[in-house]
Structure formats: C-alpha cells, structure tokens
Design a protein around this motif. Sequence first.
Motif, mmCIF file in Angstrom:
data_model
loop_
_atom_site.group_PDB
_atom_site.id
_atom_site.type_symbol
_atom_site.label_atom_id
_atom_site.label_comp_id
_atom_site.label_asym_id
_atom_site.label_seq_id
_atom_site.Cartn_x
_atom_site.Cartn_y
_atom_site.Cartn_z
ATOM 1 N N ASN A 162 1.104 -1.133 -0.016
ATOM 2 C CA ASN A 162 0.052 -0.454 -0.119
ATOM 3 C C ASN A 162 0.885 1.441 0.045
ATOM 4 O O ASN A 162 1.442 1.283 0.306
ATOM 5 C CB ASN A 162 -0.651 -0.045 1.556
ATOM 6 N N VAL A 163 0.357 2.180 -0.690
ATOM 7 C CA VAL A 163 0.642 3.541 -1.136
ATOM 8 C C VAL A 163 1.155 3.873 0.150
ATOM 9 O O VAL A 163 1.977 4.805 0.326
ATOM 10 C CB VAL A 163 0.793 4.087 -1.976
ATOM 11 N N GLN A 164 -0.052 4.177 1.271
ATOM 12 C CA GLN A 164 0.174 4.430 2.208
ATOM 13 C C GLN A 164 1.038 4.217 3.426
ATOM 14 O O GLN A 164 1.859 4.617 3.702
ATOM 15 C CB GLN A 164 -1.456 4.154 2.462
ATOM 16 N N ASN A 165 1.515 2.951 2.881
ATOM 17 C CA ASN A 165 2.616 2.736 4.263
ATOM 18 C C ASN A 165 4.037 3.327 3.515
ATOM 19 O O ASN A 165 4.755 2.979 4.474
ATOM 20 C CB ASN A 165 2.802 1.417 3.625
ATOM 21 N N LEU A 166 4.128 3.721 2.892
ATOM 22 C CA LEU A 166 5.378 4.104 1.817
ATOM 23 C C LEU A 166 6.033 5.514 2.672
ATOM 24 O O LEU A 166 5.178 6.126 2.657
ATOM 25 C CB LEU A 166 5.021 3.311 0.727
ATOM 26 N N PRO A 167 7.469 5.640 3.110
ATOM 27 C CA PRO A 167 8.394 4.264 3.591
ATOM 28 C C PRO A 167 7.744 3.753 4.578
ATOM 29 O O PRO A 167 7.603 4.609 5.361
ATOM 30 C CB PRO A 167 9.142 5.088 3.213
ATOM 31 N N MET A 168 8.242 2.704 4.592
ATOM 32 C CA MET A 168 8.443 1.389 5.882
ATOM 33 C C MET A 168 9.058 2.018 6.602
ATOM 34 O O MET A 168 10.639 1.404 6.597
ATOM 35 C CB MET A 168 7.628 0.771 5.098
ATOM 36 N N TRP A 185 17.543 -4.092 4.607
ATOM 37 C CA TRP A 185 15.672 -4.350 4.768
ATOM 38 C C TRP A 185 14.673 -3.197 3.900
ATOM 39 O O TRP A 185 14.061 -2.822 3.159
ATOM 40 C CB TRP A 185 15.083 -4.138 5.467
ATOM 41 N N LEU A 186 15.615 -2.405 4.892
ATOM 42 C CA LEU A 186 15.113 -0.318 4.059
ATOM 43 C C LEU A 186 15.055 0.096 3.272
ATOM 44 O O LEU A 186 13.648 0.136 2.366
ATOM 45 C CB LEU A 186 15.317 0.223 5.094
ATOM 46 N N VAL A 187 16.226 -0.429 2.427
ATOM 47 C CA VAL A 187 16.165 0.098 0.789
ATOM 48 C C VAL A 187 15.169 -0.695 -0.047
ATOM 49 O O VAL A 187 14.962 -1.176 -0.664
ATOM 50 C CB VAL A 187 17.647 0.513 0.139
ATOM 51 N N GLY A 188 15.375 -2.169 0.152
ATOM 52 C CA GLY A 188 15.075 -3.543 -0.860
ATOM 53 C C GLY A 188 13.232 -3.643 -0.360
ATOM 54 O O GLY A 188 12.445 -3.404 -1.600
ATOM 55 N N ARG A 245 13.840 7.400 2.507
ATOM 56 C CA ARG A 245 12.442 8.476 2.192
ATOM 57 C C ARG A 245 12.860 8.760 0.813
ATOM 58 O O ARG A 245 11.533 9.049 -0.207
ATOM 59 C CB ARG A 245 12.790 9.492 2.792
ATOM 60 N N THR A 246 13.982 9.340 0.340
ATOM 61 C CA THR A 246 14.243 9.262 -1.118
ATOM 62 C C THR A 246 14.099 8.806 -2.342
ATOM 63 O O THR A 246 13.273 9.255 -3.553
ATOM 64 C CB THR A 246 15.356 10.715 -1.648
ATOM 65 N N ILE A 247 14.400 7.749 -1.864
ATOM 66 C CA ILE A 247 14.182 6.565 -2.877
ATOM 67 C C ILE A 247 12.996 6.001 -3.300
ATOM 68 O O ILE A 247 12.974 5.720 -4.469
ATOM 69 C CB ILE A 247 15.587 5.359 -3.176
ATOM 70 N N THR A 248 11.888 6.084 -2.545
ATOM 71 C CA THR A 248 11.090 5.825 -2.358
ATOM 72 C C THR A 248 9.914 6.354 -3.043
ATOM 73 O O THR A 248 8.879 5.735 -3.904
ATOM 74 C CB THR A 248 10.323 5.182 -0.872
ATOM 75 N N ARG A 249 9.627 7.911 -3.097
ATOM 76 C CA ARG A 249 9.741 8.490 -3.489
ATOM 77 C C ARG A 249 9.582 9.142 -5.296
ATOM 78 O O ARG A 249 8.833 8.995 -5.126
ATOM 79 C CB ARG A 249 9.774 9.811 -3.386
ATOM 80 N N GLU A 250 11.355 8.164 -5.489
ATOM 81 C CA GLU A 250 11.649 8.594 -6.583
ATOM 82 C C GLU A 250 10.720 7.436 -7.172
ATOM 83 O O GLU A 250 10.028 7.713 -8.369
ATOM 84 C CB GLU A 250 12.997 9.071 -6.799
ATOM 85 N N LEU A 251 10.545 6.448 -6.369
ATOM 86 C CA LEU A 251 9.918 5.264 -7.688
ATOM 87 C C LEU A 251 8.569 4.987 -7.430
ATOM 88 O O LEU A 251 8.410 4.932 -8.572
ATOM 89 C CB LEU A 251 10.564 4.068 -6.577
ATOM 90 N N LEU A 252 8.040 6.375 -6.737
ATOM 91 C CA LEU A 252 6.266 6.194 -6.698
ATOM 92 C C LEU A 252 6.456 6.759 -7.644
ATOM 93 O O LEU A 252 5.291 6.970 -8.722
ATOM 94 C CB LEU A 252 6.170 7.066 -5.560
ATOM 95 N N GLN A 253 6.560 7.840 -8.209
ATOM 96 C CA GLN A 253 6.978 8.988 -9.380
ATOM 97 C C GLN A 253 7.480 7.573 -10.983
ATOM 98 O O GLN A 253 6.809 7.878 -11.858
ATOM 99 C CB GLN A 253 7.755 10.608 -9.523
ATOM 100 N N ALA A 254 8.189 7.578 -10.650
ATOM 101 C CA ALA A 254 9.290 7.044 -11.998
ATOM 102 C C ALA A 254 8.462 6.077 -12.391
ATOM 103 O O ALA A 254 7.971 5.649 -13.463
ATOM 104 C CB ALA A 254 10.846 6.379 -11.460
ATOM 105 N N GLY A 255 8.046 5.116 -10.743
ATOM 106 C CA GLY A 255 7.011 4.008 -11.764
ATOM 107 C C GLY A 255 6.290 3.888 -12.884
ATOM 108 O O GLY A 255 6.430 3.184 -13.598
ATOM 109 N N THR A 256 5.456 4.734 -12.893
ATOM 110 C CA THR A 256 4.142 5.433 -13.571
ATOM 111 C C THR A 256 4.709 5.688 -15.303
ATOM 112 O O THR A 256 3.784 4.947 -15.916
ATOM 113 C CB THR A 256 3.972 6.428 -13.505
ATOM 114 N N LEU A 257 6.127 5.878 -15.645
ATOM 115 C CA LEU A 257 6.905 6.007 -16.821
ATOM 116 C C LEU A 257 6.511 4.031 -17.468
ATOM 117 O O LEU A 257 6.518 4.936 -18.172
ATOM 118 C CB LEU A 257 8.380 6.766 -16.823
ATOM 119 N N MET A 258 6.646 3.674 -16.378
ATOM 120 C CA MET A 258 6.736 1.815 -17.040
ATOM 121 C C MET A 258 5.744 1.848 -18.002
ATOM 122 O O MET A 258 5.758 1.189 -18.795
ATOM 123 C CB MET A 258 6.654 1.509 -16.013
ATOM 124 N N LYS A 259 4.823 2.137 -17.314
ATOM 125 C CA LYS A 259 3.371 2.065 -18.120
ATOM 126 C C LYS A 259 3.374 2.531 -19.702
ATOM 127 O O LYS A 259 2.795 1.636 -20.829
ATOM 128 C CB LYS A 259 2.033 2.828 -17.683
#
Length: 607
Positions: free
Chosen positions: A58-64, A173-176, A591-605
């Motif tokens: 769930n995006v709400q949980n991120l970053p865990m 764990w945190l990063v992965g 926090r940074t990489i989670t934010r970046e990937l939440l944005q970047a992943g949309t490009l994959m579509k």
Amino acid sequence: MKVIIAEKPSVAREIAKVFGATTKKDGYMEGKGYTFTWAFGHLLQLAPPQEYGFYGWNVQNLPMLPPKFKLSIRKVKTKEGMVDDPSVKKQLDIIKGLFDEATEIIVATDAGREGELIFRYIYYYLKCKKPFKRLWISSQTDEAIKEGFRNLKPGSDYDTLFNSAHCRSQSDWLVGMNATQALSLSSGTRAVLSLGRVQTPTLAMICSRFLENKNFVPQLYYQAAIQVDKEGQTFRAMSVESYKTKEEAQKIIDDVEDVASGFPTGGYVINVEAKPRKEPPPLLHDLSSLQQEANKKKGFTADQTLTLLQGLYESKLVTYPRTGSRYIGDDVFAEVPALLAKFTNHPDFGKQANLLLQSKLNKRSVNAKKVTDHHAILPTGETAHQLTPDKQAIYDLVVGRMLEAFNQDCIKEVTKITVESGSKFTASGTVIHTAGWRAIFNEADEEKKDEENASLPKVVQGEHLPVTNKALLEKQTKPKPLYNEASLLKALETAGKEIDDEELRYAMKESGLGTPATRAAIIETLIKRDYILREKKNLVPTATGLSVYNVVKSQKIAQAELTGTWEKRLEEIRSGASVADFQEEIKTYTRTITRELLQAGTLMKNT
DNA sequence: GCAAGGTC
C-alpha cells in the motif's frame, strides 16, 4: 556447564572432536563438561513488514520505517504460504534449553561480520543474559582451535562488529523492501518488481552489456596474410599493420614477393625471437572460480554447482564449499602429501598423483594471510562411492584442481618470427616444453588466439624462404560478449575495481557485489522475477528487465558504488563510529528513493 | 508478493 555454539554442524563437530567430546544428542554434542551446539546459518531474520503493522502493499505505508526492528524465525515456503521453518524452530528450542543451563557461552560462529550477527540475533531473540566469550579463528585445524580456546576474547570486544552487521542488515531491508514496493505499486503491473543493493546493480550490468552488444556497429578492417614454407613445413604470418580500406591492404598483397609472382625465395627472415615463459599453476578453487569453471566446462549453472558441491560436502568428500579464499594455511599444507596419497589409485588422476608425490610441491596456493573464514576447496580424501555423473564431474574438478595447484610451472617457448616480403609480417607460436600442471587435464590453452600457429618450424635469422601463398583477410571488430554465468560471477567479484573514488574502491576490494554464498541465488532471483533469462549459455534481459533498468539505471540503487559507500561506513562503525548517523542517512535515502520510484514507476506503463 | 545474508 559451558555451551559452545558454532555457525553450522560441521564446525561444532570439529571443535567437539578437539575436546574429545563424542556423545551425540539431538541438535548438540556433549562431553568433558561442555556442550557443542550449532545454528544453520541465519536462523533469524528481520521481521517482514506486516509485523510492524504495514499490511498489504500500500502506497499509504511507504516508506516503511519501523521504529524498532523485530526478529522472526526463518521462513520456508509451503503450500500454505510462508511459515516458520520447523527445523529452525526445533534447533532454536534446543539452543534455548542449552543456554538456560549454561554458566557461560562461547561463541564459535564464523569469524566475520555475518558470523557475529548469526549469534547475536539468536542471543537477543532468546532474551539470553548469560555471559559470552568469543572464539576467533581463521582455520579449523586442531591446532588453530586449541590456540583459539587458549585465547578467547571478551564477547563485548565484538559489539561494534555486531553494530556494523546489524546496520548492514537493516539497511538492506529498508532500501530493498521500500524500493520494491514503490516500484511494483507505481508500475501498475501486478508483478513483483524487486530492487535491492545487490540484485539491481547486477541487473544493470546484464542490461547495459546487452544493449552495448546489440547496438555495436562492427568496423571492417583488413589484414594481409602470407604462407611461408620451410622445407615443406608451412606457417602463416600476418601483416603487422591492419588497414581501414581494402585498397591499402591490397597494396601490401601486391608487394608480396611470392613464388607465383616469380620470387622463388621472397620471404626474408629478419628476426626470430624465442623466449621461454613460465606459467604458474592456477590457484586452488574457491566457490566462485569453481562455479565459473563448471559453467565453462560442463555448462552447469552457478546454482547447480553450489547444490552439487553442498551434496559432496554433506557426504564429507570435500571441505567447506562457500569459501571466498583460494589459499590454504601451512597447517593444511602439511596434510597435503597424505591427501595426495589417497588418490594414487584414482582411474584418471592416479598416475599424476604419484608423480606429484615424488616432486616438490608448488606452494603458490599456500598463504595463511589470505585464508579468511574458510580455506580453499579441497577433497577430504574420504572414499567416494557411486556418485551421480554430475556430482562426479564437480568432484573431479576439485581433485583435478588440487593436482594442478601443487604442480610445477608449465614451461613454454613463445616464438615470434618476423618475415619481410614487401612489408613486414609476423608469425607467433607456442611450444610447451614441460607440461607441468597442464598435464592434469591436458587441455589446450583457452586463451590461445586463433591466429597463433600451434608450432613453428625452426628458422633462423637471415634465411630466405619461399612464400607459397597470400591472402587478403576481411575482418570485423567485435563487441564485448554478452554475460554468461561464468563471466557474470567474475564481474560480480571484481565489481568496484573500476570505481573512480579510491576510498570506495578500497572498501569494496575484498567484497565485490554479493558474497560467494549468495551470488548463485542472485542470478536465480533475477530469473524468477522474469528480469533475465538463459539463452543458450548467455544471460540476457527480458523486456521487463530492460524497462526496470530504464527506470533505475541512473539511480544510486543501480550502481555497485552503493555497496562501496556502505562498506566504507560499516567499517567505520566497526572501528567505533556512530551507528545513529549512518542509520539516519539510510532513512533519508529510503525516503528519497521511495518518492522517486513512486513517480518513476508510472513511466514504465508507457514503455 | 518484497532485501541480503547465512546454511541444511
């Protein structure tokens, strides 16, 4: 009662043997007032997200970012999903019982960061308060074990080592976990798109090599070749230069004074160089070099080789398999003649074993300083019965390498002949004078270039020889080859060698990416995620792998340098630096990489 | 469903 706990049963047995303790119990041994028990590697792991209240993906949980990490029993996959591994649970109960009875614990897990973590996780999980001392040895011979017990260290001497290990574990764990969920959720596919400090740079290496190979534009170039005759024995010589245009090369051909053009002896030998060259034997195998050789010679995957070798280890036919050292200490070397004597009746290697016993052993693989937790892989000398063909093949590679490693240098003569016929041509050839270690498998030198003559006739400077043929050769520059398991394993070991930053390079020099024990698993993970696949012997990315690569390729998580940065900080922590500072940095990065990937992943579509 | 680390 004192309890000695080792990382694995084989080590506990070795130590018990030195003490003369022989009573076998369920999950431990006892005798002489001691008990000897063991783990099976990591019994405990950092608990998964749901144990901190992060349910589902769930995006709400991120970053865990768990405020305090918990430990949980190693899981095993069943039909009902992931459950506590029952054999681990059982062993933990046994350890708990022994710790409860103990007056003192002696920690005999492997002498390194992970060994320390294996014990401390058990100790803290069981909420044990008993005092403990540390056995710190780098070889498991009787003498080394005795010396280690005469010299036990206070357990607290290794608190900072545990801190660095715990940080490594939490950071992965945190990063992965966060990066994986962030990319998987934002990509909109239902697939698991995993990312991690080790797997993602590995994927990046495979993808970048694949693209480089695919987009490579071969350049044509030309060379001239002549055939020279020395009393009926011919050899080929190549133009010293290569040419960008056909015309330039044709001019060289036109100038050749060959027999057909009316020159009976138009090849003038202007130089003959013959240099002896000593080629030392290869080092004994560590896991990675064995996996590479088995992949090249037998086509085994890294994972297959590890499984086969583990089987041989469990049947006590070879020493510890997951070693990263290619050396043995003097103590083990002292046993080598007796070991060789066990192979004098071997159908393939018997004769060579006999010969080797009569000569002085090569000590290239003997260096106690380069033995880390475990020494290089050797056969134990126990008799092998009815091995499966695959196991036999691996066993023979281990035995054969032992015979090679202690053998004499191979003495070659490398000859280079320069012939002038219009312009200069050279021919080179290698003749083996004394096979030395090369007699064991009796195989051709794999590095031998295809242009090289196997052997050259005896010619002397000043001779005029007939040129019996000439040819214009069209050639192409070649791209770097795709990775296969052998070349990837090697690249993982040396990852970091090309890092510009000297400190990061230094921090990674002993480690590379992943560890000997985990590299086969990394390859399998990338395959399971449908990121890469085996195509013949090559490892090539899938469309999914390439689109993940495209999203992360310029991010830190895709660089081997990330491991270098961490290793440098972890080493500082081991020497006493602040744990909190590094943990804070990791949280910020998470926090940074989670934010970046939440944005970047949309490009994959859209890719 | 997820990391990387260790091992039977």
